[in-house]
Design a protein around this motif. Structure first.
Motif, mmCIF file in Angstrom:
data_model
loop_
_atom_site.group_PDB
_atom_site.id
_atom_site.type_symbol
_atom_site.label_atom_id
_atom_site.label_comp_id
_atom_site.label_asym_id
_atom_site.label_seq_id
_atom_site.Cartn_x
_atom_site.Cartn_y
_atom_site.Cartn_z
ATOM 1 N N CYS A 129 75.385 25.635 83.125
ATOM 2 C CA CYS A 129 74.422 25.885 84.178
ATOM 3 C C CYS A 129 74.238 27.368 84.419
ATOM 4 O O CYS A 129 75.082 28.140 84.135
ATOM 5 C CB CYS A 129 74.879 25.272 85.467
ATOM 6 S SG CYS A 129 75.084 23.530 85.349
ATOM 7 N N GLY A 132 72.340 30.677 87.071
ATOM 8 C CA GLY A 132 71.927 30.985 88.419
ATOM 9 C C GLY A 132 70.869 32.034 88.514
ATOM 10 O O GLY A 132 70.375 32.530 87.536
ATOM 11 N N TYR A 173 74.691 30.710 90.392
ATOM 12 C CA TYR A 173 75.207 29.932 89.269
ATOM 13 C C TYR A 173 74.085 29.707 88.260
ATOM 14 O O TYR A 173 72.922 29.520 88.641
ATOM 15 C CB TYR A 173 75.695 28.553 89.729
ATOM 16 C CG TYR A 173 76.986 28.531 90.498
ATOM 17 C CD1 TYR A 173 78.174 28.115 89.904
ATOM 18 C CD2 TYR A 173 77.024 28.893 91.839
ATOM 19 C CE1 TYR A 173 79.360 28.065 90.612
ATOM 20 C CE2 TYR A 173 78.207 28.846 92.567
ATOM 21 C CZ TYR A 173 79.368 28.433 91.946
ATOM 22 O OH TYR A 173 80.550 28.379 92.654
ATOM 23 N N VAL A 198 71.753 27.478 92.257
ATOM 24 C CA VAL A 198 72.030 27.007 90.900
ATOM 25 C C VAL A 198 70.695 26.897 90.178
ATOM 26 O O VAL A 198 69.801 26.153 90.609
ATOM 27 C CB VAL A 198 72.724 25.635 90.893
ATOM 28 C CG1 VAL A 198 72.969 25.185 89.454
ATOM 29 C CG2 VAL A 198 74.026 25.665 91.669
ATOM 30 N N MET A 219 78.042 27.752 85.443
ATOM 31 C CA MET A 219 78.524 26.572 86.161
ATOM 32 C C MET A 219 79.248 25.581 85.266
ATOM 33 O O MET A 219 80.178 24.893 85.703
ATOM 34 C CB MET A 219 77.351 25.884 86.856
ATOM 35 C CG MET A 219 77.736 24.720 87.747
ATOM 36 S SD MET A 219 76.286 24.190 88.675
ATOM 37 C CE MET A 219 76.895 22.683 89.417
ATOM 38 N N TYR A 234 85.360 26.588 92.152
ATOM 39 C CA TYR A 234 84.100 26.872 92.824
ATOM 40 C C TYR A 234 84.186 26.736 94.342
ATOM 41 O O TYR A 234 83.320 27.235 95.058
ATOM 42 C CB TYR A 234 83.008 25.952 92.281
ATOM 43 C CG TYR A 234 82.744 26.113 90.801
ATOM 44 C CD1 TYR A 234 83.092 27.293 90.138
ATOM 45 C CD2 TYR A 234 82.155 25.103 90.048
ATOM 46 C CE1 TYR A 234 82.860 27.451 88.780
ATOM 47 C CE2 TYR A 234 81.914 25.255 88.697
ATOM 48 C CZ TYR A 234 82.264 26.426 88.059
ATOM 49 O OH TYR A 234 82.040 26.573 86.716
#
Length: 594
Positions: free
Chosen positions: A23, A25, A67, A285, A307, A588
């Protein structure tokens, strides 16, 4: 899993680790606002966040923690997710009954109370688990959390048509009408909360009635599925768009599979949730980013966290390892995932343990490590079945994997004589043909075994049907003389039962969907796993881990290859950075910004 694949009591396929997605950000953390770091600087340098907290701080920042994700979550609904990074991320907006201690090192493998006041109390017969809830926990709208919200959260996971992605432990473990209960959406006209196996004698007590004793139930209670859900706010499949928060942050907006924004939950009480922190003014995110772009932005300081937590790509890895300054901001933890090969105990002549031991000795672990990506991206050479971050793990080396990682052909040939095959034998190797690292590993093993006179034929299959149609079907393996099958495994919880049960217990062997692919049916292993399921004393239970591991290796039922590792990069702007050992990635739940 995590066949993380991931796994599960129901052998639901890949768990949390194999299913990892990446993932990404949004904006730069440095441009998001200020706040001082506070506290001591903590450890620094390569691997500093594996055993310690880098940049410890309790100072709040007005910045945005960003993220990036190269794929998408399976779901942001805590009752409908199985990805490891999502189990980690949900701690920002949920409070399950139990959770993992927010701590680096071995302490982070321990389950501790979250919504509950204490670990579950088990009855003398092992069939009843009772949890008492903290009294001052509220949803984001200020509504107090009650025991019925926890019961309902578990009940809704029974509806696999609406929530197909999470694990299936509760239907398997609970008694009463659990085997036939359809979930509250189908049962709503009769009884909104009709699961008889869960009782709520008062607003702060939840009682689970099991079908049979299961001593690891606190681990099950740590899965996000036990996080409370208010029945009147449950929108079914759309609940993932805005789960009602009990954690430090709540959903502000979510463009499905594109962008998620979290903001502080003003009804969160830090005294009730000590495993999490609320240190930034916003979390974003960004999904479906290019994986290399995520890495480039991490290195440039324009992105805070990848992520997925599965490590940087090859190009960034080369930059990091060749730069003293970049490497000082990187960590290379063991993830808890094992790459290995099942050595079938039924297919002749491998039904003779000495033929399997010949494979253990002949394997070239150095070449296998290289096939999986080398020591940083592939993993650490493995000599045991359980990785070091499984509770109760003990290191040993029966087959010289670490002292002679190139293999020992002479000892392999000695074992071939003992199994009546002095000139070697022929068997098949199954692997996933669309996974380049596994193809390379199968080829490396074939070459190493040939030096001892063991001839192998390669059988490549698509990953999507590998377990369902081939490796997980004993009849197919027997008919095609496949004695070796490549695989990977990480557990849904990090103790010996979680790691070994599905891949070594005799009672898990099945005609289809088989997870004990080596078909090991050792009474010693079976007995220890049975004791593991019923022994409530933690120290005694954890002592079984190394005993099971040793017996499986004596049986040569599994050829361990590498304990998987990944190269993580930590942005210098982050505070409270450390690897949470159960998730194998940064924690996290506690990250902040300078």
């Amino acid at each position: 899993m995590k066949r993380r694949g991931f796994m599960g009591l129901a052998a639901v396929g890949a768990v949390a680790t194999l299913a990892l997605a990446a993932c990404g950000g949004g904006s730069s953390s440095s441009s998001g606002g200020g706040g001082g770091s506070g506290g001591s600087s903590g450890p620094s340098g390569f691997n500093a966040a594996v055993t310690g907290v880098v940049n410890p701080s309790n100072t709040k920042s007005t910045g945005t923690l960003t993220y990036g994700l190269s794929s998408t979550p399976d779901s942001t609904d805590p009752g409908n997710t199985y990805y490891a990074f999502m189990w980690n991320f949900t701690r920002l907006y949920t409070m399950p009954l139990m959770t993992y201690a927010s701590s680096p090192g071995s302490a982070g493998l321990k389950v501790v109370p979250d919504l509950a006041t204490a670990p579950g109390t088990v009855s003398d017969n092992g069939l009843t688990w009772t949890y008492h809830l903290k009294t001052n926990v509220k949803f984001e709208d200020g509504t107090p959390v009650t025991s019925e919200d926890v019961k309902y959260a578990v009940e809704r996971t029974f509806d696999r048509s609406l929530f197909p992605l999470g694990p299936s432990y509760y239907p398997l473990l609970l008694g009463g009408n659990a085997a036939k209960y359809p979930g509250p959406f189908k049962d709503r006209s009769k009884n909104l909360m009709g699961l008889t196996a869960i009782a709520t004698p008062d607003a702060h007590t939840v009682v689970f009635h099991l079908a049979k004793p299961f001593a690891d139930f606190n681990y099950v209670a740590a899965i996000p599925q036990s996080a409370p859900v208010p029945p009147n706010k449950d929108t079914g499949a759309n609940y993932q768009l805005h789960p009602m928060s009990t954690g430090p942050y709540k959903f502000q907006s979510y463009q499905l599979n594109k962008q998620l924004t979290l903001v502080p939950n003003t009804n969160w009480n830090p005294a009730t949730d000590p495993q999490a922190k609320q240190l930034v003014s916003k979390i974003t995110v960004t999904m479906n980013m290019n994986a290399n772009d995520i890495d480039n932005r991490l290195l440039a300081g324009d992105l805070d966290v990848d992520m997925a937590g599965s490590g940087v790509q090859a190009a960034a890895r080369a930059k990091i390892l060749s730069s003293t300054s970049l490497k000082a901001q990187a960590d290379n933890p063991i993830s808890g995932f094992l790459w290995f090969a099942y050595l079938n105990t039924v297919v002749p002549p491998m039904n003779n343990v000495h033929c399997r031991m010949a494979i253990e000795y002949a394997a070239n672990k150095t070449n296998l490590q290289t096939a999986y990506g080398g020591p940083f991206a592939g993993g650490q050479i493995a000599s045991t079945v359980s990785p070091p971050n499984v509770v109760g793990h003990k290191s040993f080396d029966l087959y010289e994997a670490t002292t002679k990682p190139g293999g020992d052909v002479a000892k392999a040939k000695e074992q071939l004589k003992l199994c009546g095959q002095p000139n070697g034998f022929t068997t098949g190797i199954a692997y996933r043909s669309d996974r380049p690292k596994e193809v390379a590993a199968a080829t490396a093993l074939q070459q190493a075994l040939s030096l001892a006179g063991i001839k192998t034929t390669l059988h490549g299959y698509p990953a999507g049907t590998y377990y369902a149609n081939f490796a997980g079907v004993p009849k197919y393996m027997h008919q095609h003389n496949i004695g070796i099958a490549f695989g990977g495994w990480a557990p849904d919880w990090p103790d010996g039962y979680g790691f070994f049960d599905f891949i070594t217990a005799g009672n898990t062997i099945s005609p289809a969907g088989n997870t004990n692919i080596e078909e090991l049916n050792d009474p010693v292993v079976n007995d220890l796993l049975a004791k593991y399921g019923t022994t409530t004393d933690e120290a005694t239970r954890n002592s079984y881990t190394a005993q099971i591991d040793m017996q499986v290796m004596k049986d040569a039922g599994i050829l361990p290859e590498v304990y998987a590792k990944s190269l993580l990069y930590r942005n210098a702007n982050l505070t409270n950075v450390y690897v949470q050992p159960y998730y194998g990635m940064y924690n996290y739940a506690v990250l902040g910004l300078k």
